[in-house]
Design an enzyme around this catalytic site. Structure first.
Site, short mmCIF file in Angstrom:
data_model
loop_
_atom_site.label_atom_id
_atom_site.label_comp_id
_atom_site.label_asym_id
_atom_site.label_seq_id
_atom_site.Cartn_x
_atom_site.Cartn_y
_atom_site.Cartn_z
N ALA A 37 2.35 5.86 -39.36
CA ALA A 37 2.94 4.77 -38.86
C ALA A 37 4.23 4.37 -39.42
CB ALA A 37 1.89 3.43 -39.09
N GLU A 48 -12.15 9.43 -43.09
CA GLU A 48 -12.40 7.80 -42.84
C GLU A 48 -13.66 7.69 -42.00
OE1 GLU A 48 -8.07 5.99 -43.98
OE2 GLU A 48 -8.53 6.50 -41.90
N VAL A 108 5.25 5.85 -17.69
CA VAL A 108 6.38 6.83 -17.12
C VAL A 108 6.18 8.02 -17.23
CG1 VAL A 108 8.69 7.43 -18.15
CG2 VAL A 108 7.90 5.08 -18.56
N GLY A 111 3.69 1.17 -29.41
CA GLY A 111 3.09 1.27 -30.61
C GLY A 111 4.01 1.19 -31.66
N ASP A 164 5.90 9.74 -33.03
CA ASP A 164 5.31 11.13 -32.88
C ASP A 164 5.82 12.01 -32.11
OD1 ASP A 164 3.54 10.18 -34.92
OD2 ASP A 164 2.05 9.41 -33.52
#
Length: 436
Positions: A334, A183, A87, A21, A323
């Site tokens: 972000a 949104e 993982v 990410g 996060d």
């Protein structure tokens, strides 16, 4: 490099990064000149620009425009490789991570430095069974599936002769009034009224109902009051019904039940064949496993509490960012993850004898923003509060800047321009077929 991926026999230090990410990708790129081998592990083969997932779900953007392949992005980085797998455990004593690889086998990958940037998953607050009927938007698959659900709802409404069933099909409920919920609701209104209205001539636009439900008292709670008020007014002008101070207490395939969050008022039922979850996230299970293995603390959200250098206390070779980590209690968006990824790359490079130590991590807040409609957004950029077309311009500039790759930026900009100019959306595909 792949042949030695699962062995400790290697010439250079290895940095294993879990998660492709915002944080993980920036950490990998920040180590491109480091005297080390970099292994980026992810469950999917692409970097996902999550802030625009809702535009995939509402048929505005194709999936590939916001999800460039990881290998393509790292193709020019000679010291980096990608391992497709999940993982499942970290062994700090043995300095290995356990991976279920793409071939289905469980293997251990040794590391000298480990960067965990594995992100979050949807949090249904103890009602995980709701996931089947109220999907979230954390993955590309979820967004594509939601696009099919939204478009299929209009087809079902057009097909049924029952007025009550038609209204239920044309009712869309979004749980959560944060940026994702707002949104999505705004884009759904634009999809229905700007694009699909002319295509479904037998449907009455008055029957369309978009409902946003939140247990809190505000739309866009993290924003300044004037921006919250503007967002609420604009949503209502778009025809979006806002139900605040109510929490979802039951969700099934025919709708949801909401109950006042702070008093003993009665419950109410909202008949909706499409419910979308945008109410909360929690770190992936790997965060709890890491905390148990290292003795690290977790906060009330389940994030691993790290030190001022983003390292897990007592384990200077293990870093947690984005996060999955509590770094100065920053929000899960972000920009903190991007800055943490770059910072950790500098720390590791310094320990490998390259460059100066950057000092403790310091976050530079570039602002918060959310879009409401094709011509309106709210933005708080270092105290400068924008809304309307100016807010939209700021929002568009920041999101295009954060997108990975010039080709993706150009494609997204072209799709936005096409939708604004023609009121059409080119991604109206239902990928699953009707089953008898």
């Amino acid at each position: 490099m792949t042949t030695g991926l699962f062995t400790a026999d290697r010439r250079r230090p290895r940095v294993v990064i879990v998660g492709g990410g915002f944080g993980g990708l920036r950490a990998a790129r920040g180590l491109r000149h480091a005297p080390a081998d970099v292994v980026l592990i992810d469950r999917v083969n692409h970097h996902l620009f999550q802030p625009l997932l809702y535009q995939v779900a509402t048929a505005l953007l194709p999936p590939g425009d916001i999800a460039p392949p990881l290998r393509r992005f790292l193709a020019g980085q000679a010291n980096a490789d990608v391992l497709l797998g999940e993982v499942t455990a970290v062994d700090p004593a043995g300095r290995t991570v356990r991976v279920t690889a793409a071939d289905g086998a469980d293997r251990s990958v040794p590391y000298d430095y480990l960067v965990l940037a594995a992100g979050t998953t949807d949090d249904y607050f103890g009602h995980d069974d709701w996931a089947a009927v109220a999907p979230g938007m954390k993955t590309l698959r979820q967004a594509v599936d939601l696009r099919s659900r939204l478009l299929r709802a209009f087809e079902a409404a057009a097909a049924t002769p029952d007025p009550g069933a038609r209204r239920a099909w044309l009712t869309f409920a979004v749980v959560g009034a944060g940026p994702t919920g707002v949104e999505l609701a705004g884009q759904l209104a634009a999809l229905a009224r700007r694009t699909l209205r002319s295509q479904f001539r037998t449907l009455d636009p008055a029957h369309l109902r978009i409902v946003v439900v939140d247990a809190g008292e505000h739309v866009l709670a993290p924003f300044a009051n004037q921006l919250r008020r503007h967002a609420r007014r604009r949503l209502r002008r778009l025809g979006v019904e806002i139900v605040l101070g109510h929490q979802a207490t039951g969700i099934d395939d025919s709708g949801l039940t909401v109950t006042p969050a702070h008093d003993k008022g009665g419950s109410r039922r909202i008949a909706a064949r499409t419910v979308v979850w945008a109410a909360g996230v929690r770190p992936v299970p790997l965060a709890a496993q890491l905390a148990e293995a290292t003795g690290a603390r977790t906060d009330r959200k389940g994030r691993v509490v790290v030190g001022e250098d983003c390292a897990v206390p007592g384990h200077p070779q293990v870093f947690a960012i984005g996060d999955i980590a509590n770094v100065h209690d920053l929000p899960g968006i972000a920009e903190p993850a991007i800055q943490q990824g770059r910072y950790v790359a500098e720390v590791i490079s310094h320990r490998l004898g390259q460059g100066a130590h950057p000092g403790p991590f310091r976050y530079h807040d570039l602002g918060t923003m959310a879009t409401i409609s094709p011509f309106d957004a709210v933005a708080d950029v270092r105290g400068l509060r924008l809304h309307g077309p100016l807010g939209k311009a700021a929002w568009a500039g920041v999101h295009l800047g954060f997108l990975v790759g010039w080709a993706n930026r150009a494609a997204v900009l072209a799709a936005w321009a096409w939708a604004l100019g023609t009121r059409r959306r080119r991604q109206q595909l239902i990928l699953d077929t009707i089953r008898h």
